[in-house]
Design an enzyme around this catalytic site. Structure first.
Site, PDB file in Angstrom:
ATOM      1  N   SER A   7     -45.615 -20.349  48.458  1.00  0.00           N
ATOM      2  CA  SER A   7     -45.000 -21.140  49.439  1.00  0.00           C
ATOM      3  C   SER A   7     -43.458 -21.006  49.679  1.00  0.00           C
ATOM      4  O   SER A   7     -42.588 -21.256  50.657  1.00  0.00           O
ATOM      5  CB  SER A   7     -45.086 -22.605  49.372  1.00  0.00           C
ATOM      6  OG  SER A   7     -46.564 -23.114  49.601  1.00  0.00           O
ATOM      7  N   GLU A  44       0.676  -1.178  -0.045  1.00  0.00           N
ATOM      8  CA  GLU A  44       0.032  -0.044   0.057  1.00  0.00           C
ATOM      9  C   GLU A  44       0.740   1.218  -0.207  1.00  0.00           C
ATOM     10  O   GLU A  44       0.335   2.387  -0.445  1.00  0.00           O
ATOM     11  CB  GLU A  44      -0.956  -0.119   1.209  1.00  0.00           C
ATOM     12  CG  GLU A  44      -1.981  -1.219   1.093  1.00  0.00           C
ATOM     13  CD  GLU A  44      -2.879  -0.762  -0.044  1.00  0.00           C
ATOM     14  OE1 GLU A  44      -3.365   0.140  -0.482  1.00  0.00           O
ATOM     15  OE2 GLU A  44      -3.334  -1.835  -0.361  1.00  0.00           O
TER      16      GLU A  44
END
Length: 755
Positions: free
Chosen positions: A452, A178
């Protein structure tokens, strides 16, 4: 010779225009320097918060099958191979498993790669040996699985990596392809276009671009992709400023973290750190030569060179990059041949995160909002290390999706919460039948009557308030008439509409008798019960009515887990958290879950006695189906059912986890499921894959096992058939106490001579 007036005019005009351009450009550069420098220094990009599950630590002696470890490795994208020279590979030979652990920045610091040999015997890890030095190890820590990310508004995903961890081969290859002259230009290189043109002609195709890396970076960070002269001028000026103000390594590191590599749904994958995980399931420092070449090849256009859609096109460009690497002495001939013969291999999935746990992640986000983070955390990114256990979460989701086999109930919903009560963390959380549906999270937000489940709290409170109250304490199961909140007579009933008369608190809890709980609850006092619930983490409204003694209080499954985790954890209350630690992407600590001072809201004695009674619920009471499913593994539990069977609850305690399950409908319709027929089987199915750890029932200090009369709770001889063995403070046995709990009168002769 007389000069021509028009020529002088043109020259003067040109000089004026040139001077104007220079002045405007100077002011423009000054403006860019004042704004761009600050932005580039502090706001180059936004990094997400990456969320990880709990790491898996394998220890010598762990009860775990070899196949289970292989499942964990494959989830972490480890590859099976005959060789484990490279990190991220494992091999199998008989009962031996060789693993080359990757390097990773854990919450407690970085750990280098490590190669170990695991040896299995009879479903256990018999030994862990460091390879090749042969050192015996106690444990090996595997890196955690990525389970999600929390993004900025840009929806850009990246894992920030420093230049020091990026392989030199990748750096050299990027510059070669690049911007070969990166370290020798000033951000803009007019000759780069000519150089790129020559390289492309020589290769017969495009292998280099004309823009410098700095220009590409500027374009990606700040500009659009439109091809206009103004944009190119703007790009060049910005590149000059950045190159002047920042060193080359900073620019290069920024490029590596910014470069675009494709889409994961609506999330853009930026940077080589995340791209290496997205495409290869590996960290950037682990990449092989062919993988480095593939990523560099994709820089030119990740959509055009998508390895999943266009493997042949990608291979052609990758091989071109490899050839350039070889020609420029970045690869040896043997390495070049090996790399170029390697097929294109990337992860099949287009999703970076394979498993989505939206209900758990919702809780993570809620906690994150309460943690004070650096205001600019997006600049460095975050790694959030959670307590999520992947196996437990998967199993919880499967169990919830299956519902109640054989029972088709319209609109049935539910929630399941698993907590590690010692560490005070949430290891699994499912907020609905559809685990992938984002919406109402019932585990956190559904407030339902607990029925319960209140009973252990009542007896816990009673034993805390009165030193004379123990599991052997006497209570009666007989009718009682009270006044309800409307001032009307209220006669609570047992679920079977029967009355058992005299009994101990232990049996009252084991068999979930309502009337003894009402009597003890009223004796303790409703306000005292409410105070105890608050101490155990209940923050939602609680009405001070007598019906509280039968569970007329609404709680979320998460709140229920907090309450019972306190009982499981020897009476120590801890808020259940998901986040263990937070670091930046490069491993710097940001937050650690504070280990608060141990806050005892119950004495260890009372907590133990409650657990012991709840163990009786599992061994012979309303939850005995769980005990039958796992014989030889002591566990505690409690069923809960509300009026008209609208809510089905079950809570279990083993030696490691509290598991809370709830079933019901969002519109509060009858399900005809009790705690025993609905929620309990779900917990039982959860434990089929996540094996329960045995719960210790050894009495704590100050308690011993003794014999008591089953109904009256009086101390009687151990040989009596009607005796029940219960833990209690040492209780003297009355002289001549018989099995009916009566002291026999002695005759004058016996008193005189004994006997």
């Amino acid at each position: 010779m007389t000069s021509k007036p028009w020529l002088n005019y043109i020259i003067k005009t040109a000089l004026k225009i040139g001077l104007l351009v220079v002045v405007v450009s100077a002011f423009y550069l000054i403006y860019l320097d004042a704004t761009l420098t600050r932005v580039f220094a502090n706001q180059r990009y936004q990094a997400p918060a990456l969320v990880y599950a709990a790491e898996k630590t394998l220890r010598t002696g762990d009860v775990i099958e070899k196949a289970q470890v292989i499942d964990v490795l494959e989830r972490l994208s480890y590859q099976r191979s005959g060789s484990t020279e490279a990190t991220g590979y494992f091999s199998v030979s008989g009962e031996r498993l060789m693993v080359h652990r990757r390097p990773f920045d854990f919450a407690d610091g970085p750990k280098m790669s490590q190669r170990v040999e695991l040896n299995f015997q009879r479903g256990k890890i018999a030994s862990i040996v460091s390879w090749p030095d042969g050192r015996q190890l106690d444990a090996i820590q595997l890196e955690p699985q990525l389970i999600g990310r929390i993004n900025s508004l840009s929806n850009e995903d990246r894992l920030l990596v420093g230049l020091e961890v990026i392989p030199n081969l990748m750096t050299e290859t990027l510059l070669l392809v690049e911007d070969k002259n990166f370290y020798h230009h000033s951000g803009v290189s007019p000759l780069s276009v000519l150089r790129a043109l020559a390289a492309n002609i020589k290769a017969g195709r495009t292998v280099q671009g004309g823009s410098t890396l700095t220009q590409q970076l500027v374009k990606n960070l700040y500009l659009t992709r439109e091809q206009t002269l103004w944009r190119k001028f703007h790009e060049a000026m910005m590149s000059l400023v950045i190159d002047y103000r920042f060193d080359k390594n900073t620019i290069l590191e920024t490029y590596f973290n910014e470069v675009y590599f494709g889409q994961d749904g609506r999330h853009a994958i930026h940077g080589v750190g995340l791209a290496s995980q997205y495409y290869f399931g590996r960290q950037v420092q682990e990449l092989t030569a062919d993988q480095v070449a593939l990523l560099i090849a994709m820089v030119k256009g990740p959509s055009y060179y998508d390895p999943r859609r266009y493997p042949e096109r990608v291979r052609e460009r990758r091989d071109l990059v490899l050839r350039l690497m070889y020609e420029n002495d970045l690869l040896s001939k043997s390495d070049f041949i090996a790399a170029i013969e390697t097929e294109i291999k990337v992860r099949a999935s287009r999703r970076l995160v394979e498993d989505s746990f939206p209900h758990y992640l919702e809780r993570v986000k809620e906690e994150l909002n309460r943690i004070k983070l650096p205001p600019n955390w997006q600049e460095d990114g975050l790694k959030i290390f959670t307590a999520l256990d992947i196996e437990a979460q998967h199993r919880a989701e499967r169990v919830m999706a299956d519902g109640v086999p054989g029972r088709e109930i319209a609109d049935l919903e539910g929630a399941l919460v698993v907590s590690d009560y010692r560490s005070g963390t949430l290891v699994a959380l499912v907020g609905g039948r559809n685990a992938n549906q984002v919406g109402f999270n019932r585990a956190i937000k559904a407030l339902r009557p607990i029925g319960s489940l209140i009973k252990p709290i009542i007896y816990t409170t009673a034993m805390s308030e009165s030193e004379s109250m123990e599991l052997n304490s006497h209570v009666v199961d007989e009718p009682v008439t009270l006044t309800d909140e409307q001032g009307k007579p209220w006669q609570p009933q047992n679920y079977d509409s029967e009355f058992w008369g005299d009994m101990t608190i232990y049996d009252a809890l084991v068999y979930s008798r309502n009337l003894p709980a009402v009597r003890i609850g009223l004796q303790v006092g409703i306000e005292t019960l409410i105070t105890q619930l608050r101490k155990m983490g209940v923050v939602t409204p609680i009405r001070d009515y007598p019906s509280l003694t039968l569970g007329a209080v609404e709680m979320s499954p998460l709140a229920v887990s907090r309450v019972f985790s306190t009982i499981a954890n020897d009476g120590v209350f801890q808020p259940l958290k998901t986040i263990n630690a937070i670091t930046t992407h490069d491993g710097l600590p940001v937050y650690e879950n504070p280990r608060e001072v141990r806050k005892h809201v119950l004495s260890p004695k009372v907590a133990y006695l409650t657990r012991y009674a709840m163990a009786g619920v599992v061994s012979k009471g309303t939850a005995n189906a769980l005990g039958q499913a796992f014989p030889g593994t002591p566990m505690a539990g409690k069923t809960g059912t509300t009026n008209d069977y609208k809510d089905s609850w079950f809570v279990s305690i083993d030696g490691r986890y509290v598991v809370t399950a709830w079933l019901g409908t969002d519109d509060n319709q009858t399900t005809w499921l009790s705690g025993s027929s609905g929620a309990l089987p779900m917990v039982s199915r959860f434990y089929q894959k996540v094996q329960p750890a045995p719960l210790s029932l050894i009495p704590v200090d100050g308690l011993t096992f003794q014999s008591f009369h089953k109904k009256l709770g009086t101390r009687i001889p151990d040989s009596c058939q009607q005796a029940v063995i219960l833990p209690a403070p040492p209780t003297p046995l009355a002289e001549d106490m018989n099995c009916d709990a009566q002291v026999e009168e002695k005759s004058w002769l016996e008193r005189l001579f004994g006997g």
